[in-house]
Design a protein around this motif. Structure first.
Motif, PDB file in Angstrom:
ATOM      1  N   UNK A   1       6.137  42.711  64.028  1.00 55.66           N
ATOM      2  CA  UNK A   1       5.561  42.991  65.340  1.00 55.66           C
ATOM      3  C   UNK A   1       6.176  42.084  66.393  1.00 55.66           C
ATOM      4  N   UNK A   2       6.228  42.581  67.643  1.00 56.14           N
ATOM      5  CA  UNK A   2       6.606  41.775  68.796  1.00 56.14           C
ATOM      6  C   UNK A   2       6.061  42.450  70.047  1.00 56.14           C
ATOM      7  N   UNK A   3       6.033  41.720  71.163  1.00 57.26           N
ATOM      8  CA  UNK A   3       5.593  42.361  72.396  1.00 57.26           C
ATOM      9  C   UNK A   3       6.786  43.013  73.089  1.00 57.26           C
ATOM     10  N   UNK A   4       6.499  44.062  73.833  1.00 61.16           N
ATOM     11  CA  UNK A   4       7.541  44.876  74.460  1.00 61.16           C
ATOM     12  C   UNK A   4       7.733  44.417  75.906  1.00 61.16           C
ATOM     13  N   UNK A   5       8.555  43.395  76.099  1.00 60.40           N
ATOM     14  CA  UNK A   5       8.766  42.846  77.437  1.00 60.40           C
ATOM     15  C   UNK A   5      10.060  43.308  78.080  1.00 60.40           C
ATOM     16  N   UNK A   6      11.098  43.544  77.301  1.00 62.85           N
ATOM     17  CA  UNK A   6      12.420  43.846  77.856  1.00 62.85           C
ATOM     18  C   UNK A   6      12.884  45.265  77.575  1.00 62.85           C
ATOM     19  N   UNK A   7      11.979  46.154  77.219  1.00 60.06           N
ATOM     20  CA  UNK A   7      12.337  47.538  76.961  1.00 60.06           C
ATOM     21  C   UNK A   7      12.249  47.877  75.485  1.00 60.06           C
ATOM     22  N   UNK A   8      11.811  49.109  75.191  1.00 59.89           N
ATOM     23  CA  UNK A   8      11.618  49.524  73.804  1.00 59.89           C
ATOM     24  C   UNK A   8      12.914  49.464  73.007  1.00 59.89           C
ATOM     25  N   UNK A   9      14.044  49.859  73.617  1.00 60.58           N
ATOM     26  CA  UNK A   9      15.311  49.844  72.886  1.00 60.58           C
ATOM     27  C   UNK A   9      15.635  48.445  72.391  1.00 60.58           C
ATOM     28  N   UNK A  10      15.434  47.451  73.259  1.00 59.32           N
ATOM     29  CA  UNK A  10      15.736  46.080  72.848  1.00 59.32           C
ATOM     30  C   UNK A  10      14.710  45.575  71.836  1.00 59.32           C
ATOM     31  N   UNK A  11      13.440  45.920  72.033  1.00 61.28           N
ATOM     32  CA  UNK A  11      12.419  45.482  71.083  1.00 61.28           C
ATOM     33  C   UNK A  11      12.688  46.040  69.691  1.00 61.28           C
ATOM     34  N   UNK A  12      13.007  47.336  69.624  1.00 60.77           N
ATOM     35  CA  UNK A  12      13.280  47.955  68.324  1.00 60.77           C
ATOM     36  C   UNK A  12      14.517  47.340  67.685  1.00 60.77           C
ATOM     37  N   UNK A  13      15.536  47.072  68.484  1.00 63.26           N
ATOM     38  CA  UNK A  13      16.744  46.460  67.924  1.00 63.26           C
ATOM     39  C   UNK A  13      16.446  45.066  67.393  1.00 63.26           C
ATOM     40  N   UNK A  14      15.616  44.314  68.109  1.00 63.20           N
ATOM     41  CA  UNK A  14      15.260  42.963  67.664  1.00 63.20           C
ATOM     42  C   UNK A  14      14.526  43.009  66.323  1.00 63.20           C
ATOM     43  N   UNK A  15      13.558  43.926  66.189  1.00 63.04           N
ATOM     44  CA  UNK A  15      12.847  44.061  64.914  1.00 63.04           C
ATOM     45  C   UNK A  15      13.796  44.484  63.795  1.00 63.04           C
ATOM     46  N   UNK A  16      14.727  45.397  64.111  1.00 62.65           N
ATOM     47  CA  UNK A  16      15.675  45.863  63.096  1.00 62.65           C
ATOM     48  C   UNK A  16      16.563  44.724  62.615  1.00 62.65           C
ATOM     49  N   UNK A  17      17.058  43.922  63.546  1.00 62.51           N
ATOM     50  CA  UNK A  17      17.934  42.813  63.166  1.00 62.51           C
ATOM     51  C   UNK A  17      17.171  41.751  62.386  1.00 62.51           C
ATOM     52  N   UNK A  18      15.923  41.470  62.799  1.00 60.32           N
ATOM     53  CA  UNK A  18      15.131  40.451  62.102  1.00 60.32           C
ATOM     54  C   UNK A  18      14.787  40.892  60.680  1.00 60.32           C
ATOM     55  N   UNK A  19      14.607  42.196  60.469  1.00 64.13           N
ATOM     56  CA  UNK A  19      14.202  42.708  59.159  1.00 64.13           C
ATOM     57  C   UNK A  19      15.384  43.215  58.335  1.00 64.13           C
ATOM     58  N   UNK A  20      16.572  43.276  58.922  1.00 58.69           N
ATOM     59  CA  UNK A  20      17.751  43.703  58.169  1.00 58.69           C
ATOM     60  C   UNK A  20      17.737  45.169  57.784  1.00 58.69           C
ATOM     61  N   UNK A  21      17.342  46.044  58.723  1.00 58.42           N
ATOM     62  CA  UNK A  21      17.327  47.476  58.439  1.00 58.42           C
ATOM     63  C   UNK A  21      17.614  48.257  59.722  1.00 58.42           C
ATOM     64  N   UNK A  22      17.488  49.556  59.630  1.00 57.27           N
ATOM     65  CA  UNK A  22      17.749  50.439  60.761  1.00 57.27           C
ATOM     66  C   UNK A  22      16.449  51.079  61.222  1.00 57.27           C
ATOM     67  N   UNK A  23      16.262  51.194  62.535  1.00 52.40           N
ATOM     68  CA  UNK A  23      15.076  51.838  63.091  1.00 52.40           C
ATOM     69  C   UNK A  23      15.497  53.091  63.859  1.00 52.40           C
ATOM     70  N   UNK A  24      14.932  54.221  63.472  1.00 51.00           N
ATOM     71  CA  UNK A  24      15.169  55.479  64.178  1.00 51.00           C
ATOM     72  C   UNK A  24      13.992  55.724  65.124  1.00 51.00           C
ATOM     73  N   UNK A  25      14.302  55.924  66.395  1.00 51.81           N
ATOM     74  CA  UNK A  25      13.276  56.022  67.432  1.00 51.81           C
ATOM     75  C   UNK A  25      13.081  57.469  67.853  1.00 51.81           C
ATOM     76  N   UNK A  26      11.813  57.879  67.950  1.00 50.64           N
ATOM     77  CA  UNK A  26      11.440  59.208  68.422  1.00 50.64           C
ATOM     78  C   UNK A  26      10.260  59.049  69.375  1.00 50.64           C
ATOM     79  N   UNK A  27      10.418  59.500  70.622  1.00 49.81           N
ATOM     80  CA  UNK A  27       9.405  59.259  71.649  1.00 49.81           C
ATOM     81  C   UNK A  27       8.478  60.445  71.890  1.00 49.81           C
TER      82      UNK A  27
END
Length: 396
Positions: free
Chosen positions: A292-318
């Motif tokens: 988890x993290x707070x969404x301060x700098x945009x969803x794209x950056x938040x999702x990328x940060x979580x993906x990099x921290x967890x070592x996986x890929x995140x597919x986004x669907x809005x």
């Protein structure tokens, strides 16, 4: 030393014939510490200076001090250069000098002391608001700026899971020519935000600066087992969110447009000025979220940060992301793609998290406002191509 003459007091004011006593050592208000320096401008035109409160004084004396400070504020209108450093510290002491909650020692000593509950860990975060990077004085409301400063820092605690706020310290960089009324409005906003959020101000620091900036450090307490990190997502987890998505960035655009905000856009502007720290959601998500993290700098950056921290890929669907009528209207008026804006806008301070798919139904029962944003899959850390959300040191 400035030779600027003192403002002439009105006929109804009483001018003290005796200057305030000389300072010894440092001026100390909690963490507000400044080296001794005589301010001749301030000493020569001191108007009804209220005395410094002592620990022995009761609530009645504290109220009297605040009454005196209101009078002093009216009499000492002008820039910070006119008010002087001692005058600023007295204003801060009057507004924020009350000890409460977890604050054992607040303004008045070299450092603050906070009570941390037994068996808990201390959780700390810090964020800043800098003129030119986060706001412009021409459109910034100082009282709302103070509330925003406190809210965005509390959002970081909420993003860590089940965390209880304890207190905060606030530091300011102030241009000498800043109007005293502007700073007074900021202090009022900070005082009201502290009361609204139940977060006492334990101290801080003052500094002279060419540009206006504010920095707040917030302290909280939590069980170590209840903290949620950015690094725990697993392939197969669902990506989800709670809170607004794209509203605040649209509100900021309206503020910066140099024309009156339309009635339909006021809710968007409010989203920018008044982000809501997601503490109730954070407490619930301590039982469900794998990252988890707070969404301060945009969803794209938040999702990328979580993906990099967890070592996986995140597919986004809005497809399930929340959309207000005001946001739809703003996107139409600017010719912007709604989903692209929600992906790359920022400033919302909701929560973005991952959760095992088998627990989604139970989470929705406890947190109906949660919505799906995608899923985690094995692979190289990545979210969406062409990431361009906010970066402090990026080229855009």
């Amino acid at each position: 030393m400035s030779s600027r003459p003192c403002p002439r007091p009105s006929a109804s004011s009483e001018v003290s014939a005796v200057p305030p006593p000389p300072l010894r050592g440092r001026i100390e208000v909690g963490g507000w510490q400044r080296n001794r320096r005589e301010d001749e401008d301030n000493r020569s035109c001191w108007v009804n200076p209220p005395s410094r409160p002592s620990p022995a004084r009761g609530e009645g004396e504290f109220r009297n001090l605040k009454r005196d400070m209101r009078h002093y504020t009216r009499m000492a209108a002008g820039s910070l250069r006119d008010i002087g450093e001692q005058g600023l510290l007295r204003r801060i002491q009057a507004r924020l000098g009350r000890r409460r909650g977890a604050v054992l020692l607040g303004p008045g000593d070299d450092a603050a002391a906070l009570r941390v509950p037994r068996g808990k860990v201390l959780v700390v975060s810090q964020d800043d608001l800098v003129e030119g990077a986060h706001f412009e004085r021409r459109w910034a409301d100082p009282a709302r700026l103070a509330r925003r400063l406190m809210a965005i820092n509390l959002s970081d605690l909420a993003a860590m899971g089940d965390v209880r706020p304890l207190g905060c310290t606030v530091s300011s960089g102030l241009p000498p020519g800043l109007p005293g009324r502007w700073f007074d409005a900021f202090l009022r906003g900070l005082e009201r935000a502290a009361a609204a959020f139940g977060l006492p101000v334990a101290g801080g620091n003052l500094a002279r600066s060419e540009k206006l900036f504010f920095s707040l450090a917030v302290f909280g307490a939590a069980d170590r087992s209840r903290l949620v990190l950015r690094s725990g997502a697993k392939p197969g987890d669902l990506l989800a969110g709670v809170g607004p998505l794209g509203e605040a960035a649209a509100g900021l655009d309206l503020l910066m447009a140099r024309r009156p905000v339309p009635a339909w856009g006021r809710a968007l502007v409010r989203s920018f000025w008044e982000p809501v720290p997601q503490f109730p959601a954070g407490r619930i998500l301590s039982d469900f979220a794998t990252s988890m993290m707070d969404d301060s700098d945009g969803l794209a950056r938040s999702a990328r940060t979580l993906a990099e921290a967890s070592g996986l890929r995140l597919e986004v669907n809005l497809d399930e992301a929340p959309v207000s009528p005001a946001l739809r209207r703003w996107c139409a008026s600017r010719g912007k793609s709604l989903r692209e804006h929600q992906l790359r806008g920022g400033e919302d301070y909701g929560l973005v998290f991952t959760v095992p798919p088998g627990r989604w139904a139970a989470l929705k029962r406890r947190l109906p406002g949660a919505y799906l944003l995608g899923r985690a899959v094995a692979g190289r850390p990545r979210t969406v191509p062409g990431h361009s959300s906010f970066e402090h040191f990026g080229s855009k």
